[in-house]
Design an enzyme around this catalytic site. Structure first.
Site, short mmCIF file in Angstrom:
data_model
loop_
_atom_site.label_atom_id
_atom_site.label_comp_id
_atom_site.label_asym_id
_atom_site.label_seq_id
_atom_site.Cartn_x
_atom_site.Cartn_y
_atom_site.Cartn_z
N GLU A 285 0.82 -1.21 0.00
CA GLU A 285 0.00 0.00 0.00
C GLU A 285 0.86 1.27 0.00
OE1 GLU A 285 -3.59 -0.05 2.25
OE2 GLU A 285 -2.92 1.66 3.43
N PRO A 329 -9.01 4.27 2.43
CA PRO A 329 -8.79 2.96 3.06
C PRO A 329 -9.01 1.80 2.08
CG PRO A 329 -10.27 4.30 4.37
CD PRO A 329 -10.05 5.05 3.10
N ARG A 330 -8.51 0.64 2.49
CA ARG A 330 -8.47 -0.51 1.58
C ARG A 330 -9.83 -0.97 1.09
NH1 ARG A 330 -3.77 -3.85 4.83
NH2 ARG A 330 -2.14 -2.38 4.24
N ASP A 331 -10.80 -1.03 1.99
CA ASP A 331 -12.12 -1.53 1.58
C ASP A 331 -12.70 -0.63 0.50
OD1 ASP A 331 -12.24 0.43 3.59
OD2 ASP A 331 -14.24 -0.17 4.24
N SER A 334 -10.68 -0.86 -2.81
CA SER A 334 -10.93 -2.14 -3.48
C SER A 334 -12.29 -2.13 -4.19
CB SER A 334 -10.94 -3.30 -2.48
OG SER A 334 -9.66 -3.47 -1.95
#
Ligand code: FAD
Length: 637
Positions: A285, A329-331, A334
């Site tokens: 990341e 953020p990742r969620d 994605s």
């Protein structure tokens, strides 16, 4: 099931101090009378085993790897968070706490997260004292970079090898205790069951993976630090060996399993290239500090990326989340990538990819600086794809990466079973419905170096040291169960390999319980999993039927547990009729496609209790309350 979290009373800032002040202690000369079984020697397990041994306890440490240095933790690339505020950019313990809580979409325990932020600075001090070679600024101060979900720069790193360097630090501390005779290390030894004696965890059954011999070990407490279960999806960024067997066996012995459906999909991984793959590779990341994520504006645009002019590119994260941009953020990152690819604007083979472009940063800073920051990660990309990330944008796509769910633990990291403690990724504790980058290493080391060595003392002092006889019926019963399971697998004479069965389970979970979930999909997955499990039991072929060193037997045993866990994950995802963090239920989204939380009905930890093979598990709830912050709607715009 007792879900009392045993959080100390008083102001948030003073809770941990209070626990330390009021907790019972074991006297230094009495500690050697206690034997502790630590399963796992990744960052959480190695740090716990070394610290407990340093305190004077006798420790047995188990790992299925041939050396503690091979634990999955070694793969961690990007960094570890701490609230040092070296950059003077507004960071503080409070801000790290708040970012982590918000990042988890307010589905974690406030007091635990605050303690994590408090302890974070001590972790860096400890690791520096061990000689961990963190990157430094010109003046000598430790360098930092930014990770998703934060507007400050608080991530400490050692190039793209932070996990490896931290693990070497913990490993040295562990080795010191091994040579002092305080820790007995059992490599290539896999825990296959937990032994409960008179309602307390008092031992394990383990298999020597070289000889096949089963052995029982007894102790005064058992500490599981066995990592996450992301590999249940078959393809993930986790090390190939990581698995759920230890925590699953503990669950079957009565330990509550919390939030099993909370799994993290990481946005920056090398896309799947074909059905032959057994693993996926993460591109850290940290690359999103300098890399910009984009796709062509035009659907089906076949031009090479460098031929697509700026005006025809869609920097979709910067467009949708102007404040956090590529560091959303990742969620969220994605899901955005998936949406773009679903619209037909993905790039690369099959259209399942987006660009991560370092072009601007290379132009601004020079290739040398970029190589210094991310050299080994970029080299890995080049070796795997044959493409040159300094010359053309990389292609990335989300992949399974981390499991926020795990065994339920209270504030002291004790599971619902007395005597059983759970650390690191194996527990559910601090990340709620979505973990922020660089916070897993922080949590694992907080648990191992600072929390459990203190909190375990109270229970040990209360019960006093005691020996259990390995001839106790509980040990013999557990060994018999393990033996029977191994024999069943060894007797398989079907046609399909473990890998074949595993691939089928993994792709089903990815489709129905991955980045997006729905009532229909989850209900059908529950039926399909049972059918797949039936196939596995009827039609398995093990190429090697020897009891000694037998890799396919090991993998078959782990897969057998995955079927049951997969079912629990789908049940949990079905029951949680809201979207929060990485758990995205298609039925519960805003008009803009963002997660719609339902605090009125789901502001709790879901904890599942095993009730036997023929009965469905029972769901219990630990309510979450936020006294120091308001559980607002998450926004990164
Ligand atoms: C590619 C990648 C990069 C990452 N990068 C970062 C990062 O930059 N920053 C960050 O904060 N997080 C990162 N993470 C997450 C982080 O690496 C993990 O969450 C963390 O290392 C887990 O540590 P652990 O000690 O809990 O477990 P592990 O490191 O997984 O260790 C588990 C241990 O348990 C043992 N074990 C397991 N089951 C058994 C059994 N049944 N019997 C005996 N032994 C057993 C294993 O042998 C091993 O020793 C990354 C994850 C991945 C996949």
């Amino acid at each position: 099931m007792d879900l009392g979290a045993r959080i100390p009373s008083g102001p948030l800032e003073q809770k941990w101090e209070r626990r330390l002040r009021e907790g019972r202690l074991v006297g230094p000369s009495n500690r050697r009378k206690y034997t502790l079984l630590v399963v796992g020697s990744g960052l959480a397990g190695a740090s716990a085993a070394a610290t407990l041994a340093e305190l004077g306890y006798r420790v047995h440490c188990f790992s299925f790897h041939d050396s503690p240095r091979r634990a999955h933790s070694i793969a961690a690339q990007g960094g570890i968070n701490a609230a040092k505020n070296y950059r003077n950019d507004g960071d503080s313990v409070w801000r790290l706490f708040y970012d982590t809580l918000k990042g988890g979409d307010f589905r974690s325990r406030e007091a635990n997260v605050y303690r994590l932020a408090q302890v974070s600075n001590r972790i860096i001090d400890q690791c520096v004292a061990q000689g961990v070679p963190f990157a430094r600024e010109y003046g000598g101060l430790l360098a930092t970079r930014s990770f998703g979900g934060a507007l400050v720069s608080r991530t400490f790193y050692a190039r793209g090898q932070t996990g490896q360097q931290l693990l070497l630090g913990a490993y040295q501390a562990l080795e010191r205790q091994i040579s002092a005779g305080q820790v007995r290390m059992h490599p290539r030894t896999e825990m296959l069951d937990l032994v409960m004696v008179d309602g307390r965890a008092r031992g394990i059954i383990a298999r020597d993976l070289r000889t096949g011999e089963l052995r029982a070990f007894a102790g005064d407490a058992v500490i599981l630090a066995t990592g996450g279960y992301g590999n249940i999806y078959h393809l993930s960024t986790n090390a190939r060996g990581s698995n759920a067997t230890a925590i699953w066996r503990a669950y079957r012995r009565g330990a509550g399993f919390a939030n099993p459906c909370f799994t993290q999909i990481h946005p920056t991984c090398i896309p799947v290239s074909g059905p032959h793959q057994s693993k996926l590779t993460l591109m850290s990341e940290s690359l999103r500090n300098d890399g910009r994520v984009w796709v062509p504006k035009l659907k089906g645009d076949q031009r090479t990326p460098r031929d697509i002019p700026e005006s025809e590119r869609d920097y979709f994260l910067e467009r949708r989340y102007p404040t956090y941009g590529n560091l959303a953020p990742r969620d969220i990152a994605s899901r955005s990538a998936k949406e773009i690819c679903d619209q037909g604007r993905g790039v690369g083979p099959g259209g399942r990819g987006v660009y991560l472009d370092l072009g601007d940063a290379i132009e601004r800073l020079g290739a040398g600086t970029i190589r210094e920051r991310y050299g080994n990660v970029l080299e890995m990309y080049e070796r795997i794809t044959g493409e040159h990330p300094y010359r053309a944008p990389m292609r990335i796509y989300p992949a399974v990466h981390y499991t926020m769910g795990g065994l339920w633990v209270d504030y002291d990291l004790r599971s619902t079973l007395p005597g059983l403690y759970v650390l690191g990724e194996a527990n559910f504790s601090d990340h709620g419905a979505n973990r922020l980058g660089a916070s897993a290493l922080m949590q694992g080391l907080a648990d191992g170096y600072f929390i459990v060595p203190n909190t375990i003392a109270a229970e040990l002092a209360r019960f006093g040291p005691g020996s259990v006889d390995l001839d106790h019926p509980a040990f013999r019963d557990a060994e018999r169960i393990v033996q029977a399971k191994l024999e069943r697998l060894l007797a398989s004479r079907g046609t399909r390999t473990v890998e074949d069965h595993f691939r089928a389970l993994g792709s089903l979970l990815w489709e129905q319980c991955g980045m997006a979930r729905s009532e229909r999909g989850l209900s059908s997955a529950l039926e399909s999993i049972q059918a797949l499990q039936g196939d596995f039991e009827r039609d398995l072929r093990l190429p090697d039927t020897g009891i000694e060193l037998n890799d396919s037997l090991e993998r078959a045993g782990r897969l057998a547990d995955y079927y049951e866990l997969a079912e629990l994950m789908c049940r949990d995802a079905l029951e949680r009729r809201e979207s929060c963090g990485a758990h995205f239920r298609e039925e519960f989204q805003t008009a803009e496609g963002e997660a719609r939380r339902d605090d009125e009905h789901f502001c709790h930890v879901s904890v599942w209790e095993y009730r036997g093979q023929d009965r469905p598990p029972a769901l219990h709830k630990e309510p979450l309350s936020f006294e120091s912050v308001a559980a607002e709607t998450r926004s990164y715009k």
